[in-house]
Design an enzyme around this catalytic site. Sequence first.
Site, short mmCIF file in Angstrom:
data_model
loop_
_atom_site.label_atom_id
_atom_site.label_comp_id
_atom_site.label_asym_id
_atom_site.label_seq_id
_atom_site.Cartn_x
_atom_site.Cartn_y
_atom_site.Cartn_z
N ASP A 258 0.79 -1.24 0.00
CA ASP A 258 0.00 0.00 0.00
C ASP A 258 0.82 1.29 0.00
OD1 ASP A 258 -2.59 -1.08 -0.14
OD2 ASP A 258 -2.46 -1.66 1.98
N ASP B 158 -6.32 -4.23 -6.45
CA ASP B 158 -6.00 -2.89 -5.94
C ASP B 158 -4.54 -2.51 -6.17
OD1 ASP B 158 -7.76 -4.64 -4.57
OD2 ASP B 158 -8.00 -3.27 -2.90
N1 GLY Z 1 -7.42 -1.39 -1.12
C1 GLY Z 1 -8.40 -1.84 -0.23
C2 GLY Z 1 -9.78 -1.47 -0.63
O1 GLY Z 1 -10.05 -1.01 -1.73
O2 GLY Z 1 -10.65 -1.64 0.19
#
Ligand code: GLY
Length: 396
Positions: free
Chosen positions: A116, A176
């Site tokens: 992230d 993601d």
């Molecule tokens: N990246 C985590 C979400 O979109 O909840």
Amino acid sequence: MNNKRTQFLLLFLVAVFTFGRVSAQPLKEIVNKAFQNAEQQSLLMAKKYENQPGSLPKSFENGKDTFSDSRWWCSGFFPGSLWYLYENNKNEQLLRYAKLYTDRVEREKYTTDNHDVGFMLYCSFGNGLRITGEERYKEVLLTGAKSLATRFDPNVGLIRSWDHNREVWQYPVIIDNLMNLELLLWAANYSKDSSFKIMALSHADKTMKHHFRPDYSSYHVVSYDLKSGIPHKKQTHQGAGDESAWSRGQSWGLYGYTYLYRETKDKRYLEQAKRIANYLINHPQMPKNFIPYWDYNAPQIPNAPRDASAACVMASALIELSDFVEPELKKKYMQVVDVQIRTLSSDEYTAKLGENGDFILKHSTGAYPFKSEIDAPLSYADYYYLEALTRLKKRL
Ligand code: GLY
């Protein structure tokens, strides 16, 4: 006299009927008003946490504010929102807050235990650098990109998303993760070290190959076999089921391939983005106002909660994608964006000043299967809404 009045009334009604559509409030006015409102609301948020060092807003659930430190994947979104607000209205107060909250995320440049770091740093420091040119931010971004790059396994050809659940997933990659590649592409340009780009594009290509179904919907989690580098599991984590289309994941995919085309001009990425857009826009479960349910296959539809964050990411991506496509398609994308932005900026989705925990938008869904942040505000809904407003304003 009465006849004249009747005639006038009839003419008036015909005019309203004929020109009614034209007389809808211009989008430009809606965007400007949305910015004004968002600025006031976000300043309340900025003041609230100003003297709470390290805190960054997350959501507002069951009448309570929730916040985190920089470790949470969403830490960069509120600073990023402040940068978009400052870009729209260059005042000292917004600049001061944007810098203050951005600095709270700096230590994430050393994050190597999850993917992230791109979300965290590119939304905060990335926007800060783009808008101010602040020299110091370059080092933060480059260090962050190097940390992210440690998670690339050349044998698998992708960046590993998570380290948990090793007994289930050998090498989990979530859709993601496409969003984190923008930081690597920036680092490649800035440092002239092409290895960042090679990693990013390898990740993008393998995701295109293994994450998507024939209809261009995507799986949430694909786990790769460490030896062969091919998937051994395709599942969901935040969606309704392994074979469902989790709404935000679909939007991440659309956004990802749109900017990948912007950065590389590789037509395969453009085609992929167009196919995802087509899947979403024409989805039978897409509501008329284009604010998706939390999953396109949510069993509770039409009573399922919506996910405004999925709409915001989609709107922002469609605005950019519309620059790269033929006029007919551009028109179609912008019609969808028009409906989304009007809906999000209406009382139905925009909170009143001082309500909603000082977040701008209502009605997002964080993680439905975990009963977390359902029908709640989310820092990333606000961030991508402001990004969409910024992109729209430049094009109106
Ligand atoms: N990246 C985590 C979400 O979109 O909840």
